[in-house]
Design a protein around this motif. Structure first.
Motif, PDB file in Angstrom:
ATOM      1  N   TRP A  95     131.289 -55.274   8.268  1.00 58.47           N
ATOM      2  CA  TRP A  95     132.419 -55.157   7.992  1.00 58.47           C
ATOM      3  C   TRP A  95     133.419 -55.101   9.047  1.00 58.47           C
ATOM      4  O   TRP A  95     133.185 -54.871  10.345  1.00 58.47           O
ATOM      5  N   SER A 103     131.513 -48.123  -2.230  1.00 60.79           N
ATOM      6  CA  SER A 103     130.978 -49.458  -2.411  1.00 60.79           C
ATOM      7  C   SER A 103     130.298 -50.155  -1.244  1.00 60.79           C
ATOM      8  O   SER A 103     129.116 -50.839  -1.395  1.00 60.79           O
ATOM      9  N   ARG A 104     130.794 -49.803  -0.045  1.00 57.80           N
ATOM     10  CA  ARG A 104     130.014 -50.437   1.165  1.00 57.80           C
ATOM     11  C   ARG A 104     128.767 -49.757   1.324  1.00 57.80           C
ATOM     12  O   ARG A 104     127.836 -50.369   1.724  1.00 57.80           O
ATOM     13  N   LYS A 106     127.074 -48.184  -0.933  1.00 55.21           N
ATOM     14  CA  LYS A 106     126.197 -49.064  -2.290  1.00 55.21           C
ATOM     15  C   LYS A 106     125.561 -49.876  -1.792  1.00 55.21           C
ATOM     16  O   LYS A 106     124.337 -50.322  -2.011  1.00 55.21           O
ATOM     17  N   THR A 107     126.100 -51.014  -1.087  1.00 60.51           N
ATOM     18  CA  THR A 107     125.485 -52.312  -0.560  1.00 60.51           C
ATOM     19  C   THR A 107     124.712 -51.962   0.514  1.00 60.51           C
ATOM     20  O   THR A 107     123.482 -52.552   0.417  1.00 60.51           O
ATOM     21  N   GLY A 110     121.524 -50.949  -1.181  1.00 60.66           N
ATOM     22  CA  GLY A 110     120.752 -52.002  -1.757  1.00 60.66           C
ATOM     23  C   GLY A 110     120.098 -52.692  -0.677  1.00 60.66           C
ATOM     24  O   GLY A 110     119.024 -53.181  -1.239  1.00 60.66           O
ATOM     25  N   ARG A 111     120.772 -53.180   0.324  1.00 58.21           N
ATOM     26  CA  ARG A 111     120.140 -54.133   1.210  1.00 58.21           C
ATOM     27  C   ARG A 111     118.838 -53.561   1.875  1.00 58.21           C
ATOM     28  O   ARG A 111     117.951 -53.990   2.334  1.00 58.21           O
ATOM     29  N   SER A 116     119.204 -49.818  -6.525  1.00 60.34           N
ATOM     30  CA  SER A 116     120.543 -49.962  -7.335  1.00 60.34           C
ATOM     31  C   SER A 116     121.134 -48.691  -7.542  1.00 60.34           C
ATOM     32  O   SER A 116     120.600 -48.017  -8.404  1.00 60.34           O
TER      33      SER A 116
END
Length: 179
Positions: A95, A103-104, A106-107, A110-111, A116
Protein backbone atom coordinates in the motif's frame (compact mmCIF):
# COMPACT_ATOMS: atom_id res chain seq x y z
CA UNK A 1 -26.24 -12.53 23.06
CA UNK A 2 -24.41 -9.40 22.12
CA UNK A 3 -21.69 -7.78 24.15
CA UNK A 4 -20.46 -4.22 24.14
CA UNK A 5 -16.91 -5.21 23.27
CA UNK A 6 -18.14 -7.08 20.24
CA UNK A 7 -16.07 -10.13 21.00
CA UNK A 8 -18.15 -12.36 23.25
CA UNK A 9 -17.05 -13.59 26.66
CA UNK A 10 -13.61 -14.57 27.85
CA UNK A 11 -13.20 -18.02 29.37
CA UNK A 12 -13.03 -16.54 32.88
CA UNK A 13 -16.20 -14.50 32.37
CA UNK A 14 -18.00 -17.53 30.87
CA UNK A 15 -17.10 -19.59 33.97
CA UNK A 16 -18.32 -16.79 36.23
CA UNK A 17 -21.68 -16.63 34.40
CA UNK A 18 -22.02 -20.42 34.58
CA UNK A 19 -21.41 -20.21 38.33
CA UNK A 20 -24.26 -17.72 38.62
CA UNK A 21 -26.61 -20.02 36.73
CA UNK A 22 -25.65 -23.02 38.88
CA UNK A 23 -26.11 -20.99 42.07
CA UNK A 24 -29.54 -20.03 40.78
CA UNK A 25 -30.30 -23.74 40.14
CA UNK A 26 -29.64 -24.52 43.81
CA UNK A 27 -32.07 -21.78 44.76
CA UNK A 28 -34.66 -23.09 42.26
CA UNK A 29 -34.52 -26.47 44.04
CA UNK A 30 -35.23 -24.73 47.36
CA UNK A 31 -38.21 -22.95 45.82
CA UNK A 32 -36.89 -19.37 46.15
CA UNK A 33 -38.65 -16.61 44.22
CA UNK A 34 -37.09 -15.35 41.00
CA UNK A 35 -36.99 -11.76 42.23
CA UNK A 36 -35.05 -12.74 45.38
CA UNK A 37 -32.56 -14.79 43.36
CA UNK A 38 -32.09 -11.94 40.87
CA UNK A 39 -31.47 -9.45 43.66
CA UNK A 40 -28.94 -11.68 45.44
CA UNK A 41 -27.06 -12.63 42.25
CA UNK A 42 -27.32 -9.08 40.86
CA UNK A 43 -28.86 -10.13 37.56
CA UNK A 44 -32.17 -9.30 35.90
CA UNK A 45 -35.35 -11.08 36.91
CA UNK A 46 -35.91 -11.91 33.26
CA UNK A 47 -32.59 -13.81 33.15
CA UNK A 48 -33.52 -15.78 36.26
CA UNK A 49 -36.90 -16.62 34.75
CA UNK A 50 -35.21 -17.79 31.55
CA UNK A 51 -32.75 -19.92 33.58
CA UNK A 52 -35.65 -21.39 35.57
CA UNK A 53 -37.42 -22.52 32.37
CA UNK A 54 -34.20 -24.18 31.15
CA UNK A 55 -33.69 -25.77 34.59
CA UNK A 56 -37.25 -27.18 34.65
CA UNK A 57 -36.78 -28.69 31.19
CA UNK A 58 -33.25 -30.09 31.62
CA UNK A 59 -32.10 -29.75 35.22
CA UNK A 60 -28.86 -28.13 36.41
CA UNK A 61 -26.90 -29.79 33.62
CA UNK A 62 -28.81 -27.69 31.07
CA UNK A 63 -27.49 -24.52 32.72
CA UNK A 64 -23.85 -25.40 32.07
CA UNK A 65 -21.92 -23.34 29.56
CA UNK A 66 -21.79 -24.71 26.03
CA UNK A 67 -18.41 -23.07 25.49
CA UNK A 68 -17.54 -20.65 22.74
CA UNK A 69 -19.95 -20.30 19.86
CA UNK A 70 -17.21 -21.22 17.41
CA UNK A 71 -13.49 -21.79 17.67
CA UNK A 72 -11.38 -18.79 16.65
CA UNK A 73 -10.32 -18.86 13.02
CA UNK A 74 -6.83 -17.62 13.84
CA UNK A 75 -4.92 -19.46 16.56
CA UNK A 76 -2.86 -17.50 19.08
CA UNK A 77 0.30 -18.38 17.13
CA UNK A 78 -1.26 -17.16 13.90
CA UNK A 79 -2.40 -13.94 15.57
CA UNK A 80 1.17 -13.40 16.81
CA UNK A 81 2.31 -13.77 13.19
CA UNK A 82 -0.36 -11.27 12.13
CA UNK A 83 0.96 -8.80 14.71
CA UNK A 84 4.40 -9.19 13.17
CA UNK A 85 2.97 -8.50 9.72
CA UNK A 86 1.15 -5.40 11.00
CA UNK A 87 4.34 -4.17 12.66
CA UNK A 88 6.06 -4.20 9.25
CA UNK A 89 3.60 -1.54 8.10
CA UNK A 90 1.25 -1.20 5.14
CA UNK A 91 4.01 -0.17 2.73
CA UNK A 92 5.69 -3.58 3.19
CA UNK A 93 2.43 -5.15 1.99
CA UNK A 94 2.11 -2.97 -1.10
CA UNK A 95 0.00 0.00 0.00
CA UNK A 96 1.25 3.50 -0.77
CA UNK A 97 0.80 5.04 2.69
CA UNK A 98 1.35 4.19 6.37
CA UNK A 99 -2.31 3.76 7.28
CA UNK A 100 -3.82 0.46 8.39
CA UNK A 101 -7.51 0.04 7.66
CA UNK A 102 -9.74 -2.89 8.52
CA UNK A 103 -10.08 -3.84 4.86
CA UNK A 104 -6.30 -3.83 4.43
CA UNK A 105 -5.86 -6.03 7.50
CA UNK A 106 -8.58 -8.31 6.11
CA UNK A 107 -6.57 -8.60 2.89
CA UNK A 108 -3.36 -9.42 4.81
CA UNK A 109 -5.18 -12.16 6.75
CA UNK A 110 -6.51 -13.60 3.50
CA UNK A 111 -3.10 -13.54 1.80
CA UNK A 112 -1.09 -14.81 4.76
CA UNK A 113 -3.41 -17.36 6.36
CA UNK A 114 -5.96 -18.11 3.60
CA UNK A 115 -8.79 -17.26 6.00
CA UNK A 116 -11.83 -15.20 5.06
CA UNK A 117 -13.01 -12.51 7.47
CA UNK A 118 -15.57 -9.76 7.12
CA UNK A 119 -14.48 -6.21 7.91
CA UNK A 120 -16.50 -6.31 11.14
CA UNK A 121 -15.00 -9.72 11.93
CA UNK A 122 -11.52 -8.19 11.65
CA UNK A 123 -12.64 -5.35 13.95
CA UNK A 124 -13.89 -7.82 16.56
CA UNK A 125 -10.71 -9.89 16.26
CA UNK A 126 -8.52 -6.85 16.87
CA UNK A 127 -10.62 -5.55 19.76
CA UNK A 128 -10.56 -9.01 21.36
CA UNK A 129 -6.75 -8.86 21.29
CA UNK A 130 -6.54 -5.39 22.81
CA UNK A 131 -6.22 -3.22 19.71
CA UNK A 132 -8.13 0.04 19.49
CA UNK A 133 -8.88 2.33 16.59
CA UNK A 134 -7.29 5.66 15.76
CA UNK A 135 -5.07 6.05 18.80
CA UNK A 136 -1.55 6.95 17.72
CA UNK A 137 1.30 5.44 19.72
CA UNK A 138 3.10 8.78 19.77
CA UNK A 139 2.55 12.38 18.72
CA UNK A 140 3.73 13.67 15.37
CA UNK A 141 7.31 14.96 15.35
CA UNK A 142 6.17 18.09 13.53
CA UNK A 143 3.64 19.02 16.25
CA UNK A 144 4.19 22.53 17.65
CA UNK A 145 2.09 23.05 20.79
CA UNK A 146 2.92 26.77 20.98
CA UNK A 147 1.70 27.33 17.42
CA UNK A 148 -1.49 25.40 18.16
CA UNK A 149 -2.19 27.45 21.29
CA UNK A 150 -1.58 30.70 19.41
CA UNK A 151 -3.86 29.66 16.56
CA UNK A 152 -6.67 28.73 18.95
CA UNK A 153 -6.41 32.07 20.79
CA UNK A 154 -5.84 34.42 17.83
CA UNK A 155 -7.03 32.92 14.55
CA UNK A 156 -9.97 30.75 15.58
CA UNK A 157 -12.07 33.59 17.06
CA UNK A 158 -11.75 35.43 13.73
CA UNK A 159 -12.68 32.36 11.72
CA UNK A 160 -15.53 31.21 13.94
CA UNK A 161 -18.85 32.38 12.56
CA UNK A 162 -20.79 34.76 14.80
CA UNK A 163 -23.90 33.34 16.38
CA UNK A 164 -26.96 33.76 14.19
CA UNK A 165 -29.36 36.27 15.61
CA UNK A 166 -33.01 36.39 14.91
CA UNK A 167 -33.72 39.45 12.80
CA UNK A 168 -36.87 40.38 10.94
CA UNK A 169 -37.12 38.22 7.87
CA UNK A 170 -34.60 35.61 9.05
CA UNK A 171 -37.25 32.98 9.67
CA UNK A 172 -39.97 31.67 7.40
CA UNK A 173 -42.51 32.51 10.12
CA UNK A 174 -41.64 36.20 10.08
CA UNK A 175 -41.79 36.74 6.32
CA UNK A 176 -44.60 38.98 5.18
CA UNK A 177 -47.51 37.06 3.80
CA UNK A 178 -46.44 33.72 5.25
CA UNK A 179 -49.42 33.47 7.60
Amino acid sequence: MRYAQGGGLTDERREFREGLRLAAAERFARGDASSAIAKDLRVSVRSVQRWRRVWVDGGPRALRSAGTASPPRLSEAQFAQLEGELAKGPVAHGWPDQRWTLSRIKTVIGRRFHKSYTVQGVRKLLIRHGFSCQIPARRALERDDAAITGWVKETWPLVEAPRRRSTPGSSSRTRPGSR
